[in-house]
Design a protein around this motif. Sequence first.
Motif, PDB file in Angstrom:
ATOM      1  N   GLN A   3      44.538   7.650  19.879  1.00  0.00           N
ATOM      2  CA  GLN A   3      43.773   7.428  18.532  1.00  0.00           C
ATOM      3  C   GLN A   3      42.632   6.559  18.946  1.00  0.00           C
ATOM      4  O   GLN A   3      42.705   5.666  19.771  1.00  0.00           O
ATOM      5  N   LEU A   4      41.605   6.818  18.044  1.00  0.00           N
ATOM      6  CA  LEU A   4      40.446   5.918  18.043  1.00  0.00           C
ATOM      7  C   LEU A   4      40.181   5.459  16.714  1.00  0.00           C
ATOM      8  O   LEU A   4      39.752   6.467  15.952  1.00  0.00           O
ATOM      9  N   VAL A   5      40.244   4.358  16.421  1.00  0.00           N
ATOM     10  CA  VAL A   5      40.367   3.647  14.925  1.00  0.00           C
ATOM     11  C   VAL A   5      38.860   2.816  14.930  1.00  0.00           C
ATOM     12  O   VAL A   5      38.965   1.899  15.429  1.00  0.00           O
ATOM     13  N   GLU A   6      38.005   3.257  13.857  1.00  0.00           N
ATOM     14  CA  GLU A   6      36.745   2.624  13.881  1.00  0.00           C
ATOM     15  C   GLU A   6      36.780   1.895  12.630  1.00  0.00           C
ATOM     16  O   GLU A   6      37.507   2.166  11.849  1.00  0.00           O
ATOM     17  N   SER A   7      36.062   0.762  12.798  1.00  0.00           N
ATOM     18  CA  SER A   7      36.020  -0.165  11.352  1.00  0.00           C
ATOM     19  C   SER A   7      34.562  -0.669  11.630  1.00  0.00           C
ATOM     20  O   SER A   7      33.851  -0.919  12.530  1.00  0.00           O
ATOM     21  N   GLY A   8      34.160  -1.318  10.510  1.00  0.00           N
ATOM     22  CA  GLY A   8      32.970  -2.307  10.352  1.00  0.00           C
ATOM     23  C   GLY A   8      31.707  -1.609   9.682  1.00  0.00           C
ATOM     24  O   GLY A   8      30.452  -2.387   9.647  1.00  0.00           O
ATOM     25  N   GLY A   9      31.658  -0.277   9.592  1.00  0.00           N
ATOM     26  CA  GLY A   9      30.457   0.108   8.795  1.00  0.00           C
ATOM     27  C   GLY A   9      30.433  -0.352   7.332  1.00  0.00           C
ATOM     28  O   GLY A   9      31.310  -0.736   6.823  1.00  0.00           O
ATOM     29  N   GLY A  10      29.248   0.108   6.803  1.00  0.00           N
ATOM     30  CA  GLY A  10      29.170  -0.213   5.481  1.00  0.00           C
ATOM     31  C   GLY A  10      27.514  -0.286   4.921  1.00  0.00           C
ATOM     32  O   GLY A  10      26.789   0.481   5.709  1.00  0.00           O
ATOM     33  N   LEU A  11      27.311  -0.725   4.077  1.00  0.00           N
ATOM     34  CA  LEU A  11      25.916  -0.996   3.356  1.00  0.00           C
ATOM     35  C   LEU A  11      25.364  -2.245   3.794  1.00  0.00           C
ATOM     36  O   LEU A  11      25.742  -3.214   3.572  1.00  0.00           O
ATOM     37  N   VAL A  12      24.116  -2.226   4.273  1.00  0.00           N
ATOM     38  CA  VAL A  12      23.576  -3.504   4.579  1.00  0.00           C
ATOM     39  C   VAL A  12      21.911  -3.325   4.340  1.00  0.00           C
ATOM     40  O   VAL A  12      21.445  -2.379   4.628  1.00  0.00           O
ATOM     41  N   GLN A  13      21.360  -4.479   4.043  1.00  0.00           N
ATOM     42  CA  GLN A  13      19.991  -4.322   3.835  1.00  0.00           C
ATOM     43  C   GLN A  13      19.312  -4.297   5.248  1.00  0.00           C
ATOM     44  O   GLN A  13      19.658  -4.609   6.259  1.00  0.00           O
ATOM     45  N   PRO A  14      17.899  -3.674   5.164  1.00  0.00           N
ATOM     46  CA  PRO A  14      16.855  -3.664   6.266  1.00  0.00           C
ATOM     47  C   PRO A  14      16.853  -5.039   6.846  1.00  0.00           C
ATOM     48  O   PRO A  14      16.827  -6.089   6.026  1.00  0.00           O
ATOM     49  N   GLY A  15      16.840  -5.125   8.021  1.00  0.00           N
ATOM     50  CA  GLY A  15      16.990  -6.491   8.947  1.00  0.00           C
ATOM     51  C   GLY A  15      18.103  -7.151   9.000  1.00  0.00           C
ATOM     52  O   GLY A  15      18.361  -7.973   9.817  1.00  0.00           O
TER      53      GLY A  15
END
Length: 122
Positions: A3-15
């Motif tokens: 298993q490879l479980v990813e996290s931390g993605g999302g929506l962020v502003q430029p910069g």
Amino acid sequence: QVQLVESGGGLVQPGGSLRLSCTASGFTFSRYAMSWYRQAPGKERELVAGIAGGGGSTKYANSVKGRFTISRDNAKNTVYLQMNSLKPEDTAVYYCNADPRAVVVGGGLGYWGQGTQVTVSS
């Protein structure tokens, strides 16, 4: 079971910044090179960053050099991607890859995570 479980993605502003994490199980983590790939709509999958099994060497795509940093903690079976100064063109699905070859050589051999969406937009 691998298993490879990813996290931390999302929506962020430029910069802005994000840190992606990928936690592995089911194989000898320290013997595998770990990489982050990404794929944006209408574009081919590309290697973003890679790190050797022992963490002694790293590679980066030219487009992210100086902005992204890959690291790993073998005691935690985890690889990270610190992303700073994010740009709209960084928007993509980011995938974690575990390659049984000790040195990062590309090609997408080995195991894959499910992917995590990163969106950079104002």
